[in-house]
Design an enzyme around this catalytic site. Structure first.
Site, mmCIF file in Angstrom:
data_model
loop_
_atom_site.group_PDB
_atom_site.id
_atom_site.type_symbol
_atom_site.label_atom_id
_atom_site.label_comp_id
_atom_site.label_asym_id
_atom_site.label_seq_id
_atom_site.Cartn_x
_atom_site.Cartn_y
_atom_site.Cartn_z
ATOM 1 C CB CYS A 1 -1.478 41.341 12.394
ATOM 2 S SG CYS A 1 -1.939 39.668 12.917
ATOM 3 N NE ARG A 2 3.392 43.355 12.801
ATOM 4 C CZ ARG A 2 4.644 42.975 12.853
ATOM 5 N NH1 ARG A 2 5.530 43.732 13.479
ATOM 6 N NH2 ARG A 2 5.040 41.852 12.277
ATOM 7 C CB SER A 3 1.387 45.002 6.242
ATOM 8 O OG SER A 3 1.078 43.662 5.966
ATOM 9 C CG ASP B 1 4.122 39.983 15.488
ATOM 10 O OD1 ASP B 1 2.884 39.989 15.370
ATOM 11 O OD2 ASP B 1 4.850 39.042 15.125
HETATM 12 P P1 4NP Z 1 1.864 40.349 11.081
HETATM 13 O O1 4NP Z 1 1.683 39.331 12.313
HETATM 14 O O2 4NP Z 1 3.311 40.224 10.655
HETATM 15 O O3 4NP Z 1 1.558 41.665 11.698
HETATM 16 O O4 4NP Z 1 0.878 39.906 10.038
HETATM 17 C C1 4NP Z 1 2.077 37.999 12.295
HETATM 18 C C2 4NP Z 1 1.239 37.056 11.764
HETATM 19 C C3 4NP Z 1 1.629 35.722 11.789
HETATM 20 C C4 4NP Z 1 2.833 35.362 12.336
HETATM 21 C C5 4NP Z 1 3.681 36.318 12.856
HETATM 22 C C6 4NP Z 1 3.306 37.648 12.836
HETATM 23 N N1 4NP Z 1 3.201 33.991 12.393
HETATM 24 O O5 4NP Z 1 4.277 33.694 12.953
HETATM 25 O O6 4NP Z 1 2.476 33.142 11.888
#
Ligand code: 4NP
Length: 160
Positions: free
Chosen positions: A16-18, A126
């Protein structure tokens, strides 16, 4: 180290974010004519090898950016030697990166929003368990951070 700045963006899942920060940064650098190397990685293993979350792809696509070819990978200790800046998206990411950094790290470790005057120390929230508006917020933060980072790197390049 090459003249071209190498930046690694890091979040938890790398779906998502990165990837949004990587895409926003590459677009901002291209607009400003700055030659960069950009990648993204995650601290958690759940989504390794997967493309970005469809909601993240959708928000980038609304700005004309495709990131479907990206595949999630883990951050490694060698990344701290290969990259000039390793940039966490939130405070937990930053703490994880500081734990992982080897003694001979070359990279400077920071938060994305540290580069935005007045937003130092802030996290990009997040969006994974949230609704679509959280992806809009993450994209807007990614763009703001990316533009500020490009401005900083341009300033540094001008001083060399
Ligand atoms: P990201 O978001 O860190 O921005 O890629 C997430 C993607 C998956 C999860 C948590 C945050 N997860 O718990 O699966």
């Amino acid at each position: 180290m090459s003249e071209k700045p190498a930046i690694l963006f890091v979040c938890l899942g790398n779906i998502c974010r990165s990837p949004l920060a990587e895409a926003a940064f590459r677009a901002a650098a291209e607009r400003e004519g700055l030659d960069v190397h950009a990648e993204s990685a995650g601290l958690g293993k759940w989504h390794l090898g997967y493309p970005p979350d469809p909601r993240a792809q959708a928000v980038a696509r609304r700005s004309g950016i495709e990131m479907g070819d990206k595949r999630a990978r883990l951050v490694t200790t060698d990344d701290f030697r290969r990259f000039d800046h390793v940039i966490g998206l939130d405070a937990d990411n930053l703490a994880g990166l500081r734990r992982l950094a080897p003694a001979d790290a070359h990279a400077t470790v920071s938060l994305l929003l540290d580069h935005v005057p007045g937003r130092e120390g802030q996290s990009v929230t997040d969006p994974y368990y949230e609704d679509d508006s959280a992806f809009d917020d993450a994209w807007n933060d990614a763009c703001e951070g990316a533009e500020a980072l490009v401005a900083r790197l341009r300033g540094e390049a001008a001083q060399r």
